[in-house]
Design a protein around this motif. Sequence first.
Motif, PDB file in Angstrom:
ATOM      1  N   VAL A 341      11.454   1.429  -0.025  1.00 33.62           N
ATOM      2  CA  VAL A 341      10.799   0.172  -0.420  1.00 33.62           C
ATOM      3  C   VAL A 341       9.299   0.384  -0.540  1.00 33.62           C
ATOM      4  O   VAL A 341       8.653  -0.100  -1.485  1.00 33.62           O
ATOM      5  CB  VAL A 341      11.125  -0.937   0.589  1.00 33.62           C
ATOM      6  N   ALA A 342       8.718   1.105   0.413  1.00 33.60           N
ATOM      7  CA  ALA A 342       7.278   1.367   0.359  1.00 33.60           C
ATOM      8  C   ALA A 342       6.898   2.107  -0.913  1.00 33.60           C
ATOM      9  O   ALA A 342       5.886   1.792  -1.556  1.00 33.60           O
ATOM     10  CB  ALA A 342       6.856   2.158   1.590  1.00 33.60           C
ATOM     11  N   ALA A 343       7.711   3.099  -1.288  1.00 40.54           N
ATOM     12  CA  ALA A 343       7.432   3.847  -2.517  1.00 40.54           C
ATOM     13  C   ALA A 343       7.475   2.928  -3.735  1.00 40.54           C
ATOM     14  O   ALA A 343       6.608   2.994  -4.613  1.00 40.54           O
ATOM     15  CB  ALA A 343       8.433   4.987  -2.668  1.00 40.54           C
ATOM     16  N   ALA A 344       8.466   2.050  -3.796  1.00 41.18           N
ATOM     17  CA  ALA A 344       8.583   1.137  -4.933  1.00 41.18           C
ATOM     18  C   ALA A 344       7.422   0.155  -4.981  1.00 41.18           C
ATOM     19  O   ALA A 344       6.950  -0.215  -6.060  1.00 41.18           O
ATOM     20  CB  ALA A 344       9.911   0.382  -4.853  1.00 41.18           C
ATOM     21  N   LEU A 345       6.942  -0.277  -3.806  1.00 41.35           N
ATOM     22  CA  LEU A 345       5.845  -1.244  -3.758  1.00 41.35           C
ATOM     23  C   LEU A 345       4.547  -0.664  -4.303  1.00 41.35           C
ATOM     24  O   LEU A 345       3.645  -1.413  -4.696  1.00 41.35           O
ATOM     25  CB  LEU A 345       5.635  -1.732  -2.324  1.00 41.35           C
ATOM     26  N   PHE A 346       4.420   0.649  -4.326  1.00 44.59           N
ATOM     27  CA  PHE A 346       3.263   1.271  -4.966  1.00 44.59           C
ATOM     28  C   PHE A 346       3.552   1.649  -6.418  1.00 44.59           C
ATOM     29  O   PHE A 346       2.625   1.804  -7.210  1.00 44.59           O
ATOM     30  CB  PHE A 346       2.841   2.519  -4.175  1.00 44.59           C
ATOM     31  N   GLY A 347       4.823   1.799  -6.782  1.00 48.75           N
ATOM     32  CA  GLY A 347       5.162   2.141  -8.158  1.00 48.75           C
ATOM     33  C   GLY A 347       5.055   0.969  -9.114  1.00 48.75           C
ATOM     34  O   GLY A 347       4.585   1.117 -10.238  1.00 48.75           O
ATOM     35  N   ILE A 348       5.485  -0.211  -8.668  1.00 49.26           N
ATOM     36  CA  ILE A 348       5.406  -1.394  -9.532  1.00 49.26           C
ATOM     37  C   ILE A 348       3.967  -1.675  -9.970  1.00 49.26           C
ATOM     38  O   ILE A 348       3.697  -1.865 -11.160  1.00 49.26           O
ATOM     39  CB  ILE A 348       6.034  -2.615  -8.830  1.00 49.26           C
ATOM     40  N   PRO A 349       2.984  -1.701  -9.048  1.00 53.43           N
ATOM     41  CA  PRO A 349       1.599  -1.916  -9.486  1.00 53.43           C
ATOM     42  C   PRO A 349       1.086  -0.822 -10.407  1.00 53.43           C
ATOM     43  O   PRO A 349       0.278  -1.091 -11.298  1.00 53.43           O
ATOM     44  CB  PRO A 349       0.827  -1.931  -8.158  1.00 53.43           C
ATOM     45  N   GLN A 350       1.550   0.404 -10.200  1.00 48.97           N
ATOM     46  CA  GLN A 350       1.093   1.481 -11.077  1.00 48.97           C
ATOM     47  C   GLN A 350       1.445   1.184 -12.531  1.00 48.97           C
ATOM     48  O   GLN A 350       0.621   1.362 -13.433  1.00 48.97           O
ATOM     49  CB  GLN A 350       1.713   2.803 -10.646  1.00 48.97           C
ATOM     50  N   GLY A 351       2.668   0.728 -12.778  1.00 52.64           N
ATOM     51  CA  GLY A 351       3.071   0.397 -14.142  1.00 52.64           C
ATOM     52  C   GLY A 351       2.335  -0.811 -14.686  1.00 52.64           C
ATOM     53  O   GLY A 351       1.880  -0.813 -15.842  1.00 52.64           O
ATOM     54  N   LEU A 352       2.176  -1.847 -13.862  1.00 50.93           N
ATOM     55  CA  LEU A 352       1.524  -3.076 -14.322  1.00 50.93           C
ATOM     56  C   LEU A 352       0.042  -2.864 -14.578  1.00 50.93           C
ATOM     57  O   LEU A 352      -0.513  -3.388 -15.551  1.00 50.93           O
ATOM     58  CB  LEU A 352       1.742  -4.188 -13.292  1.00 50.93           C
ATOM     59  N   PHE A 353      -0.638  -2.130 -13.688  1.00 49.08           N
ATOM     60  CA  PHE A 353      -2.065  -1.892 -13.881  1.00 49.08           C
ATOM     61  C   PHE A 353      -2.322  -0.986 -15.083  1.00 49.08           C
ATOM     62  O   PHE A 353      -3.309  -1.160 -15.793  1.00 49.08           O
ATOM     63  CB  PHE A 353      -2.676  -1.272 -12.623  1.00 49.08           C
ATOM     64  N   SER A 354      -1.453  -0.013 -15.316  1.00 52.49           N
ATOM     65  CA  SER A 354      -1.655   0.901 -16.437  1.00 52.49           C
ATOM     66  C   SER A 354      -1.662   0.159 -17.762  1.00 52.49           C
ATOM     67  O   SER A 354      -2.595   0.279 -18.560  1.00 52.49           O
ATOM     68  CB  SER A 354      -0.567   1.973 -16.430  1.00 52.49           C
ATOM     69  N   THR A 355      -0.624  -0.632 -18.003  1.00 52.17           N
ATOM     70  CA  THR A 355      -0.534  -1.343 -19.284  1.00 52.17           C
ATOM     71  C   THR A 355      -1.466  -2.552 -19.328  1.00 52.17           C
ATOM     72  O   THR A 355      -2.052  -2.850 -20.367  1.00 52.17           O
ATOM     73  CB  THR A 355       0.907  -1.796 -19.527  1.00 52.17           C
ATOM     74  N   GLY A 356      -1.620  -3.254 -18.203  1.00 49.90           N
ATOM     75  CA  GLY A 356      -2.460  -4.447 -18.188  1.00 49.90           C
ATOM     76  C   GLY A 356      -3.924  -4.129 -18.411  1.00 49.90           C
ATOM     77  O   GLY A 356      -4.597  -4.772 -19.230  1.00 49.90           O
ATOM     78  N   ASN A 357      -4.436  -3.141 -17.703  1.00 50.12           N
ATOM     79  CA  ASN A 357      -5.844  -2.787 -17.874  1.00 50.12           C
ATOM     80  C   ASN A 357      -6.104  -2.148 -19.232  1.00 50.12           C
ATOM     81  O   ASN A 357      -7.175  -2.313 -19.812  1.00 50.12           O
ATOM     82  CB  ASN A 357      -6.292  -1.857 -16.749  1.00 50.12           C
ATOM     83  N   GLN A 358      -5.126  -1.409 -19.757  1.00 48.96           N
ATOM     84  CA  GLN A 358      -5.287  -0.855 -21.100  1.00 48.96           C
ATOM     85  C   GLN A 358      -5.391  -1.977 -22.132  1.00 48.96           C
ATOM     86  O   GLN A 358      -6.237  -1.937 -23.028  1.00 48.96           O
ATOM     87  CB  GLN A 358      -4.116   0.056 -21.443  1.00 48.96           C
TER      88      GLN A 358
END
Length: 437
Positions: A341-358
């Motif tokens: 769960v901890a790993a997933a909680l850091f993976g979800i933001p990685q995807g959202l921040f990558s596309t959102g900030n781009q």
Amino acid sequence: MKALTRRSGAAPAEDTGGAFGPRLMTPLLLGAVLNPLNSTMIATGLVAIGHDFGTGPSGTAWLLSSLYLASAAGQPVMGRLADSLGPRRVFLAGLLLVCAAGLLGALAPAFGQLIAARVLLGLGTSAAYPAAMAMLRAESLRTGRPAPRPVMGRLSLAALGSAALGPTLGGLLTATTGWRGIFAVNVPLAVLALAAALPWLPRDRRRPGDGRNGRNGPVQQRQEQTHVREHVQEQQQDPADLAPSRAALLRTYLRHGLAYLSIYAALYGYSQWLEEAHGYTSFETGLVMLPMSLAAAVCSLLGARTKGLRAPLTTAAALLAAGSGVLVTATGGTPLAALLVAAALFGIPQGLFSTGNQAAVYAQARPDRIGSAAGLQRTAQYASAMAATGLLALCFGQRAGDAGLHRLAAVTGLLSLLLLALTATDRALRAPTSTTR
């Protein structure tokens, strides 16, 4: 863009065939994965490297920061060389440098040579992205239409996906071939990209002053100026886009940097802690980190389909804080389910921040400076990666134990709360962005 398509009679922007088809994109995508893959693949090999050379996290941190320093300096340099010497030449030269770096790292008898190999990897892999952007721009001028948005999206997804899968691949290579496989794998990957690039990538055009139809000659300059004017007109007429703003861009860079400082700290620190404190092997650590990779890939696709920015970016910041909360209480006896769960909680933001900030950068930057704006966004990411390596050395010292992980999680938690406040109060994110352009 719409006006340009109507005027030239070109295919719609969504059509990814023809000039922007597989023959052009296959080598570009193969090259684009090398830098992000090397930035994260070594995460699950650091403990093994440290054991072989008698150094702890404070020493192996140099293997991380050396690549990011070289990449931060190499990206603008390679971009300038691609403009002056030709993108195909720079792309091929970068792949040759990657081959040399892979061999040096695989055969290195001393720790200093490993650092040298990482520097060469950073420089060589930095050629792919700016050269790819220069080639797409050249094709846009040649065909009279902008590069299709799905094509641009594939470059971003290739970078994010390879970075997310890096720890799992690194763990597999370390478990089966030893940590030297993390360096050696660059050789076949670069050779494969070379095999596709040599016959398929278009040759560089003539240099400035070589004729009216030479590269950057009067004809091309007039075409490019027309493209820029039409981009400006379209952005001004499209109410769904964010208004160009230097202050908004600076906030986006800050948001991107804070987000990736927490993400990289968790990526490297969590993987080392799983091996040293929890007792997992490199391969098992890669499997535990797999939810982070999968969540990042899935959420990058979902994030690209959202019409707004504020909600997904705010959600991402909140999830980073939640992930830090899990790690701040983790010990060597924490159940596997909680670790996943901890790993997933850091993976979800990685995807959202990558596309959102781009998307924010593309909406907030002036249309004629999107390339430099995107480069600065990547510089912010590299700077955060380097800061994360220093943070790891400060929190862990010579061993990645429970106390060090708790200190690291406390820092990322505070950063996540600051990021949450900055995102929620950023008025520039309130306007929706178009996903159809």
